[in-house]
Design an enzyme around this catalytic site. Structure first.
Site, mmCIF file in Angstrom:
data_model
loop_
_atom_site.group_PDB
_atom_site.id
_atom_site.type_symbol
_atom_site.label_atom_id
_atom_site.label_comp_id
_atom_site.label_asym_id
_atom_site.label_seq_id
_atom_site.Cartn_x
_atom_site.Cartn_y
_atom_site.Cartn_z
ATOM 1 N N SER A 67 0.965 -1.306 -0.085
ATOM 2 C CA SER A 67 0.042 0.014 -0.224
ATOM 3 C C SER A 67 0.876 1.253 -0.034
ATOM 4 C CB SER A 67 -0.844 0.037 1.186
ATOM 5 O OG SER A 67 -2.058 0.942 1.067
ATOM 6 N N ASP A 213 -6.091 -3.445 -2.557
ATOM 7 C CA ASP A 213 -4.952 -3.079 -1.524
ATOM 8 C C ASP A 213 -4.137 -4.581 -0.993
ATOM 9 O OD1 ASP A 213 -3.854 -2.453 1.175
ATOM 10 O OD2 ASP A 213 -4.445 -0.417 0.528
#
Length: 730
Positions: A67, A213
């Site tokens: 991320s 993600d």
């Protein structure tokens, strides 16, 4: 010890395999892997810690990130120092980048005009399969453009082991739920996939597979670094722990807690793979929030403070580590050809897109001109994303269609109340089909329902390959209630009904201006609902007009601009098309709105001048100039002063109360303005001219559904008014 015995066995079995990315087989020491967790704005604390690592010359042989940790890792692995990354965190407008919206200054002039009314953006699409909902709240266009700029020296296709430091970005395969460590391909695409938070951003499609993600499957990618061959791990973890409950959870709080638990648990599992020789650090000492990018300077500082506390541990790792194998930062190819390959997945013709960006490669990247041109292109075609990268020595421009299709809905509203019985309310909707062909353009059906009702059908069609010239015809019908005052005397309420056709042939002057020839045929009538003057009776009128228009609009915002200007010049000649043929009138208008700023304060200077010469013949309310209402003489009723000669000036000062830069940006303002107008009443057969003065103070907010204002105003009609206004005001 067990971990390294397993590694030796693996090396024996895979002796013929290529060396691992982080295994330099250096007898002089061990290989160090840097692991960066996800955490959004908390990653600034990681960067602060890395600044101390750089100062101590801690060698890093590979990097793995998830991320926002993947973003930091990609920058670092591409050759940026921790100090340079810290400057990026502080200098960039992360709120705007995460929201993904195109800045107003880069939108087409036509689009700016339409946003005056339909401010929601495209909220839903319609197709043969039914409703097409947006796949996410935000677009990644802003982040993609930002990362492409920062990583512009990295080719679109590259082995991540060939970066300055070998690197892996971890994302989650949405179809299987497994963690995937990208090791080659497009570095920017890999980073975007790693941070595609479900619901906030749409899944990123890479080689036909949707990714979201990486925090869902591996927020602290220790195992990825071990798989790369790291012998020692420095893990910088900003994973949030679940917060204790007071026993009451809203739906949003419940979903947030579930997400936090899921990410936290997989990070704890990864943490178990660390040995005593590794260094595990939680640098977010002051608990910076995930979206608090405005606190990056504080995050960098606390990260450095934590780094100083771990100085001895870092030095021990340096003593055990092999010398740095960091390669120089990749440099752009000096022989980069001036060629552009277009990957066009939209309906717009290739030649139209290329002509609009034909000189883009010659623009200075550092000045931001190239990024601006890409945003202008995205605005022109209402594309999903526009991306420019480099592959095998040539520039590649990729254009994607809008994710919710070609037929899309916008909404708007106008609400006004003086809290004294005078109020109006209208809901607005616009259904647009875009593009309508390979040259672009659109056709839209707009409706208004409420105090006023209306319907219009409009075509906007660019002409030629350059698509700067256009035609824009419109059919319309409208019924509205209008109030008429003589400063402090209420004359009455009137019903005004109009229908007709208008059109213009023009040319857009880039995104900042427009020049056009205009024409209109209108038929209408007005009749009194209630009036103090019994001589005012219902009247019918018909007229045609031709004219010219020139406009400039460089305002950075629509409602509380802090820079730029809006200039409008319009001249019209009216022709009577009724049976008596008595009308010979003309109208001209000039206006200038200039925005200024100083810190959190802004100021607006608004000047308007115009004249309608009618020889006493009625040409309808639409041809007069309107005053009354907030920012149009705030101390008077909404649109209650139609005049044939206009002289108006106002000065407004406002202050933003809320901080800028958040991912969800709802600015709140307070402000005050002073207004003056000179009002003649020749339309009512009077020769009187009055000076109208008004002072107002307000509080406003730029909500996701549009601007809202509440305040009080006093005019020389000796009336103190409280007002509420929702919708556009200029």
């Amino acid at each position: 010890m067990a971990r390294h015995l397993l590694a030796l066995l693996s090396l024996t079995v895979l002796a013929a395999s290529p060396a691992l990315a982080c295994d330099f087989d250096d007898e002089n020491g061990l290989d160090v892997g840097l692991v960066l967790s996800g955490g959004g704005a908390k990653s600034s604390t990681q960067v602060g810690f890395m600044q101390i690592m750089d100062a101590l010359d801690i060698p890093i042989h590979c990097v793995a990130g998830t991320s926002m940790g993947a973003v930091v890792g990609a920058f670092y692995a591409s050759g940026y120092s921790a100090d340079e990354i810290g400057e990026i965190f502080i200098d960039e407008d992360w709120g705007a980048a995460f929201r993904g919206t195109i800045p107003r200054t880069d939108k087409s002039f036509i689009q700016k005009e339409r946003e005056e009314t339909y401010f929601s953006g495209d909220i839903i699409g319609l197709s043969r399969d039914g409703l097409e909902l947006p796949s996410a709240l935000n677009s990644m266009q802003g982040l993609q453009t930002l990362y492409r700029d920062i990583l512009r020296n990295v080719p679109v296709e590259i082995d991540f082991d060939d970066l300055s430091i070998p690197f892996r970005a971890v994302a989650t395969d949405l179809e299987t739920g497994r963690a995937v460590a990208f090791e080659e391909g497009d570095l920017v695409s890999a980073v975007l996939a790693s941070m595609a938070v479900p619901g906030v951003f749409a899944p990123r499609i890479i080689d036909g597979v949707p990714y979201v993600d990486g925090g869902i499957s591996s927020n602290l990618p220790v195992q990825t670094a071990l798989d790369m061959g790291a012998d020692i791990i420095i893990a910088l973890d900003t994973t949030a722990a679940p917060r204790p409950s007071d026993g009451r959870y809203s739906i949003g709080e419940t979903l947030q807690q579930v997400s936090t638990i899921m990410v936290y648990r997989n990070a704890q599992l990864e943490k178990q793979a660390l040995s005593k020789r590794d260094l595990y650090v939680e640098p977010n000492r002051i608990d910076i929030g995930t979206s608090a990018y405005t606190e990056s300077a504080a995050g960098l500082k606390v990260g450095r403070d934590v780094g100083h506390e771990h100085k001895d541990a870092l030095l021990r790792i340096r003593d055990l580590a092999a010398p740095s194998k960091r390669k120089p930062r990749l440099k752009p190819n000096p022989d980069q050809p001036e060629t552009l390959t277009l990957v066009n997945n939209s309906l717009i013709a290739d030649d139209v897109i290329k002509r609009r960006v034909n000189d883009i490669l010659s623009l200075d990247q550092d000045s931001g001109d190239r990024d601006r041109r890409l945003r202008e292109l995205a605005s022109f075609g209402s594309f999903g994303e526009v991306d420019l990268g480099y592959s095998s020595g040539e520039a590649v421009l990729t254009v994607s269609p809008n994710s919710i299709g070609r037929t899309r809905l916008k909404i708007g509203a106008n609400v006004a109340s003086n809290f004294d019985g005078a109020a109006s309310f209208s809901l607005l909707a616009q259904l647009t089909r875009q593009p309508i062909g390979p040259r672009g353009g659109d056709v839209s059906l707009s409706a208004e329902l409420g105090t006023n009702t209306g319907l219009s059908l409009e075509l906007y069609q660019p002409l030629g390959v350059d698509s700067h010239y256009f035609i824009q015809p419109e059919l319309f019908i409208r019924s509205e209630k209008r109030e008429l005052d003589l400063i402090d005397i209420r004359v009455g309420d009137f019903l005004v009904e109009t229908q007709g056709i208008r059109a213009r042939l023009g040319r857009e002057l880039s995104s900042w201006g427009l020049i056009a020839l205009e024409g209109e045929i209108q038929d209408g009538r007005f009749e009194p609902i209630v009036t103090i003057d019994p001589t005012i009776t219902a009247e019918h009128y018909s007229f045609g007009s031709v004219g010219a228009y020139f406009g400039i609009d460089t305002l950075d915002r629509t409602d509380w601009p802090t820079g730029g200007r809006r200039v409008q010049l319009r001249a019209q000649q009216f022709f009577d098309i009724s049976e008596d043929g008595a009308l010979d009138a003309n109208r001209y208008e000039a206006s200038w709105l200039q925005a200024f700023s100083a810190g959190s304060y802004g100021a607006l200077l608004n000047l308007r001048h115009g004249k309608l010469n009618t020889d006493g013949v009625t040409v309808g309310f639409d041809s007069t100039f309107e005053l009354g209402g907030f920012r149009q003489l705030s101390g008077f009723r909404e649109r209650s002063l139609p005049v044939e000669r206009l002289n108006y000036a106002s000065l407004e000062v406002f202050k933003r109360l809320s901080n800028d830069g958040f991912l969800v940006d709802i600015p709140v303002y307070i402000g005050g303005l002073a207004e003056y107008a000179r009002i003649p009443f020749s339309a009512l057969g009077l020769d009187d001219v009055e000076d109208a003065l008004s002072l107002a103070a307000y509080m406003g907010a730029e909500t996701p559904l549009g601007p809202a204002f509440i305040g009080t105003a006093f005019g020389n009609n000796n009336d103190l008014r409280f007002f509420f206004r929702f919708g556009r005001t200029f």
